[in-house]
Design a protein around this motif. Structure first.
Motif, PDB file in Angstrom:
ATOM      1  N   ALA A 287       0.833  -1.206   0.000  1.00  0.00           N
ATOM      2  CA  ALA A 287       0.000   0.000   0.000  1.00  0.00           C
ATOM      3  C   ALA A 287       0.869   1.259   0.000  1.00  0.00           C
ATOM      4  CB  ALA A 287      -0.926   0.002   1.220  1.00  0.00           C
ATOM      5  N   TYR A 291       0.452   3.551  -3.302  1.00  0.00           N
ATOM      6  CA  TYR A 291      -0.203   4.858  -3.169  1.00  0.00           C
ATOM      7  C   TYR A 291       0.800   5.957  -2.794  1.00  0.00           C
ATOM      8  CZ  TYR A 291      -4.308   1.882  -3.290  1.00  0.00           C
ATOM      9  OH  TYR A 291      -5.243   0.966  -3.671  1.00  0.00           O
ATOM     10  N   LEU A 393      -7.860   3.240   1.783  1.00  0.00           N
ATOM     11  CA  LEU A 393      -7.121   2.452   0.797  1.00  0.00           C
ATOM     12  C   LEU A 393      -7.023   1.003   1.258  1.00  0.00           C
ATOM     13  CD1 LEU A 393      -4.230   5.064   0.442  1.00  0.00           C
ATOM     14  CD2 LEU A 393      -6.278   4.863  -1.002  1.00  0.00           C
ATOM     15  N   HIS A 394      -7.041   0.104   0.299  1.00  0.00           N
ATOM     16  CA  HIS A 394      -6.939  -1.321   0.625  1.00  0.00           C
ATOM     17  C   HIS A 394      -5.710  -1.924  -0.053  1.00  0.00           C
ATOM     18  CE1 HIS A 394     -10.984  -1.236   2.325  1.00  0.00           C
ATOM     19  NE2 HIS A 394     -11.326  -0.496   1.274  1.00  0.00           N
ATOM     20  N   ALA A 395      -5.126  -2.893   0.600  1.00  0.00           N
ATOM     21  CA  ALA A 395      -4.050  -3.653  -0.045  1.00  0.00           C
ATOM     22  C   ALA A 395      -4.137  -5.100   0.427  1.00  0.00           C
ATOM     23  CB  ALA A 395      -2.686  -3.059   0.292  1.00  0.00           C
TER      24      ALA A 395
END
Lengths: 455, 455
Positions: A287, A291, A393-395
């Motif tokens: 992540a 990002y 945000l996702h990871a």
């Protein structure tokens, strides 16, 4: 498995009869990888306080000779004490291997007794490799058998480690199947190790590996002397599973024995922390990269984890020591966010660092049904990051770095070994390079000798 | 118990702070009785196969000096190995003491490490006595705490023995309360011992006492070296009771600490068999006497027992060895009926004796609600004898011979010690008489030295 046999006996038979020729070359190479990784871990742990305490105890109680090498001090002593000290050291920097399905660290309890006995008895490199493979195959299956309920209270590496060590040493003593069964019985009845120490950041994890290696050795040597043990220590009504598991699955004990090589499923540790933190650490690392985040961008990190992670890491709410920090999900993720990695040096600087402590409090664990259902066969990493500017945000990683499908190359293994080997000044770079050479040539060694020159 | 403390800490505090002056003279005398009984048991077990195997292992792995005496061979070695071998030997002829309420054999795991460390460090007789009392008081309470559910699967003398040994050695190392708590933590996380071996008449019982003594010593020495353990190893959510008991009763842990002397509740063994057979053996002995029966008069004997007897003795259906015969209710009662007693000599002659085997099959166990409810605080013996001429006779003892209310006198203890001491030719009668003198004078010994002359 013969008609009259039962799982404990079938495992003993497999361990006693496994031949070098039966083991695929890829498994042998991987055994060498794991041995090198273990020796490097031992050297990295050399100067830690708990290991020094165990070494002083070994000096006080053991003999000053005996043909086995204490890697951290280069003393010679009897195999029992060499195995005890080396096994303690192997686990302390949290860089040794792990088998996901059994949640078991085999190297720390298999290689120290294997090296000690092979050195003392002048066994060949091939004999050492077969012994280690036998220890891995039996130990991992027993770990899988005892299941998740066992791991909730018991440190599998301590309990199951005793049986893995017994099998390994039993091979080097050339136990027959009957003697091997007695060794399993004597090992199983010594199996111990409770997670309670985690709450206090106490030193017991090192005692567990030390004792597993030593007690397994005791079981095997006693079996050679005619000492008998329970024949159904694993599955009997007053045996290991009866006492220490509520979800034991007998089908796991003999799962494709001789065809499936559990040793090759073993993962290398990439981060210098408890394995339960690795999937989330990898996911956060991804992540951060994807990002282009900085640590100051983070408002909150939710790690979506399996129950085992909560059981083991949950008690660690205010880590004060380097070792405890390795069991703090918040600290591990804080290091990933700030430093980009969570290696030995990063952990050394973590305790008392105010920024790390602040970041740590922004991390929490949440039980995730998908992750939990996949565990322990697969260790999925999932994180949700909420940023200071309001993004969510996702990871996700499906196989953390070091797992079989995302493994380390021999170059990466050598690089890790060099880094760990010199970390505590327990060996010079040249000496570690010689160790690497010895391990890569192990199969051709007529006798296993000391890995390091005397000082 | 201070406001901030918890049971584990309060036990550690008690053990670290107990003073010689706090202990009533009657308790000290009883401690001497139990020490003598233990040394005699060790000598009686000297030549048995499992003990010889452990001694050979100790020779292979341990040093040839270290100030501690292996009683069975009169070797000197480090305290670890002396404690290991002596503790193994203490339990093998099944004549060592037992505490009813905890179903725990304290002497075998307390005195061997106490003697070994006191000899090696030159401690006084008074210091040894305080250390032993501390070990008994703490160990017995932990055994009571873990309860009947623990004993169903785990051999309490192995598990709890590790903590009792740690406390005993901790006292001789002058651990403070904090260090003693760490010693308890390290001991508890090593606690092990499964009953599964009984089914096979395997040698594990001797391994359990050997390991309890050795592991407890390890825990105490490591605590002295700064090695830490879990602070709540007994009561914590991943501690001993959480893992190995379902009916743990915390009230038992600190039960009248310093006022109630559990050591004085400890029973001597009169018959050379598992304690669970003793109440019935005494009851049958009484029936034989009262009704003037001969063994040939017996058609059937029903022993009315507690569940623990069925758990431990039930698996022994076809005893083949001397040691297994001691766990066969049928064999024990056959010897009582035929020989009038069940001592070491009677057991040696039992395996393979057809008349004993025939009588054995006439004996069965039945769970008795009254006996079971009184257990483990009171071990009531009840038998029903059906005679060949059709009579149905009952006999009952409320306190078996050797229990506190029906105990052995010093004369009887000396007589037993002489009988056991020379049984295996491990010592001469004159030497045993010297041991008796040393033990009766222990309180005045400025230094604890070897009990037997070198050979």
């Amino acid at each position: 498995m013969t008609a009259t046999s039962h799982p404990s006996a079938a495992l003993a038979e497999f361990a006693a009869n496994l031949r070098f020729e039966d083991i695929p070359a890829s498994v042998l190479r991987r055994a060498e990888d794991l041995l090198l990784d273990c020796v490097a871990s031992i050297l990295a742990g050399a100067t830690t306080r708990p290991i020094q305490a165990i070494e002083r105890y070994a000096v006080a109680m053991g003999p000053a000779d005996g043909g086995a090498e204490v890697l951290i001090s280069r003393r010679q002593t009897s195999p029992l004490f060499a195995a005890m000290v080396n096994a303690a050291a192997a686990h302390v920097v949290e860089q040794d291997d792990v088998h996901n399905g059994s949640v078991f660290h085999p190297a720390a309890v298999v290689f120290p007794p294997a090296l000690a006995v092979a050195q003392a008895l002048g066994r060949s490199g091939k004999e050492l490799l077969v012994a280690a493979v036998a220890g891995y195959e039996v130990g991992i299956r027993i770990g899988e058998y005892l299941g998740r309920s066992h791991y909730k209270i018991f440190h599998t590496t301590g309990t199951v480690g005793t049986l893995a060590a017994a099998v390994t040493v039993g091979r080097l003593l050339n136990l027959n199947a009957e003697q091997m069964l007695h060794a399993l019985g004597s090992a199983g009845t010594q199996a111990a190790g409770l997670w309670e120490f985690l709450r206090d950041a106490a030193d017991s994890k090192q005692l567990h590996t030390a004792k597993a290696a030593a007690d397994g050795m005791t079981a095997a040597y006693l079996a050679k002397e005619g000492f008998t043990g329970a024949r159904r220590i694993l599955e009997g009504p007053q045996g290991l599973a009866a006492g220490m598991s509520t979800d034991a699955d007998p089908a796991r004990l003999l799962d494709r024995l001789g065809e499936r090589w559990a040793l090759s499923e073993t993962s290398f540790k990439y981060h210098a922390s408890c394995r339960h933190t690795h999937p989330a650490a990898d996911a956060l690392q991804q992540a951060m990269r994807e990002y282009k985040l900085r640590d100051t961008d983070i408002a909150e990190v939710i790690t979506h984890v399996h129950q085992g992670a909560i059981d083991v890491l949950g008690p660690v709410v205010d880590p004060k020591t380097v070792h405890q920090s390795k069991f703090s999900m918040g600290t591990v993720l804080a290091l990933i966010a700030r430093e980009g990695r969570a290696g030995l040096a990063e952990f050394d600087a973590a305790p008392g660092n105010a920024d790390v402590a602040t970041l740590r409090t922004k991390v929490r664990m949440e039980l995730d049904p998908e992750v939990d259902a996949a565990y322990p066969e697969r260790w999925i990493g999932k994180v949700t990051v909420r940023t200071t500017d309001g993004r969510v945000l996702h990871a996700r990683v499906d196989e953390p770095k070091g797992d079989p499908g995302n493994t380390l190359s021999r170059d990466e293994i050598e690089e890790k070994a060099l880094r760990l080997g010199v970390y505590a000044q327990a060996a010079s770079e040249a000496e570690v390079r010689d160790v690497i050479k010895s391990v890569w040539n192990l199969e051709n060694a007529a006798r296993v000798t000391a890995l390091l020159p005397k000082r």
